[in-house]
Design a protein around this motif. Sequence first.
Motif, short mmCIF file in Angstrom:
data_model
loop_
_atom_site.label_atom_id
_atom_site.label_comp_id
_atom_site.label_asym_id
_atom_site.label_seq_id
_atom_site.Cartn_x
_atom_site.Cartn_y
_atom_site.Cartn_z
N LEU A 70 44.19 26.40 21.14
CA LEU A 70 44.41 27.73 21.71
C LEU A 70 45.43 28.59 20.99
O LEU A 70 45.36 29.81 21.07
CB LEU A 70 44.83 27.59 23.19
N THR A 94 48.92 29.16 30.24
CA THR A 94 47.57 28.61 30.10
C THR A 94 47.33 27.52 31.15
O THR A 94 48.18 26.64 31.34
CB THR A 94 47.35 28.00 28.70
N ARG A 107 46.55 33.67 30.21
CA ARG A 107 45.39 33.54 29.32
C ARG A 107 44.12 33.25 30.12
O ARG A 107 44.14 32.44 31.05
CB ARG A 107 45.63 32.44 28.29
N HIS A 108 43.03 33.91 29.74
CA HIS A 108 41.75 33.71 30.40
C HIS A 108 40.91 32.64 29.70
O HIS A 108 39.75 32.42 30.08
CB HIS A 108 40.98 35.03 30.46
N THR A 109 41.47 32.02 28.69
CA THR A 109 40.85 30.86 28.06
C THR A 109 41.65 29.63 28.45
O THR A 109 42.84 29.54 28.15
CB THR A 109 40.83 31.00 26.53
N ALA A 168 38.22 24.72 24.34
CA ALA A 168 38.65 25.98 24.96
C ALA A 168 37.48 26.56 25.75
O ALA A 168 36.36 26.63 25.25
CB ALA A 168 39.11 26.97 23.89
N ASP A 217 36.31 29.87 28.03
CA ASP A 217 36.58 31.24 28.46
C ASP A 217 36.11 31.39 29.92
O ASP A 217 34.93 31.20 30.21
CB ASP A 217 35.84 32.23 27.56
N ARG A 235 36.61 34.24 31.88
CA ARG A 235 36.68 35.62 32.34
C ARG A 235 35.55 35.96 33.31
O ARG A 235 35.77 36.65 34.32
CB ARG A 235 36.65 36.58 31.14
#
Length: 331
Positions: free
Chosen positions: A49, A122, A169-171, A188, A190, A192
Amino acid sequence: MNKATLASALGSPSAFGQSQFAFMRGNAFEARVKADGGAELLRLVHERLDPEAPPPKGGAVPDLGASGPEGRTARTALALREATGTGGWTLLDHPLLALDVAGSPAFLEPDAVVVHPDGSWTVVEIKSFPMLDGSADAAKVGAAARQSAVYVLALEQVAAHVDPAPRVRHTVLLVCPKDFSNLPTASAVDVRKQRSVTRRQLERLTRIEEIADSLPEGTCFAPDLPPDRLTAAVESVPATYAPECLSACELAFHCRDRARAQDAVTSLGRSLRAELGGLTTVGSVLAAARGESGDPDDPAVAALRRAAALRSEALGGVAAPRAAAEAVPCP
């Protein structure tokens, strides 16, 4: 109200929970990932990340112990504020977050939250299902992403009270065993889309106060009530059962029994219910398919009759009337 206790009192106990073996295996893998002050976990976060950040050389692991859920959430929020802006790596092991759900706090416990040197946060989710050749079961990854999205929303509520507000963080980082070993690997993810969907769902929820105001006066959900009074109290709260409820609600088995007793088509799934329009019971669906009722101009009725005719034709015209009526409507 404890829905698991309520379900048991109603005679339909929930069946949630992992096997003891799976539970022990998951705990052992998580302990390995977090060993040595989370060195391996921080390495994976840096690698997947944040490769531009300084490599972690022993991150801070603050003590998050406190009395009660409110105390733990306050201690977590304080630890996040203290770690933000230090310029180093910080690992929060099993922090406790609070998320406002229809006006009431829901307490959430992610596996870990990492604070990066740039002050961003995160979510880390650790699962015991394997990643084979770098990929995992899509359904399980999707479930983990939806779960992590809720944690991201809860973190955003904490960040909103920090000045300046840190970036959530959206990841997220999904950590799983590599292939058939117990060695950790990570990917990772995502979230979102899942975050947006969850946020819209939360915004549309009816507040608990509004539900309580709509109940008959004197409604009580005490588990020691006589079964008939307890059942009547539960059914005073509107609910629509669907098979998806089995993985999310402790009262799902009770609602399923009631839906079947009422002959409701919702027990067959939301997608089928949407296709059937005004046909809300299995009996009305069968009658429409047999041509005994229903408006022929109704698209759902027409599809049912066409499906019944096609099935009868495919079976050589000798299919039993009920077999034809149970045909699935065309898309």
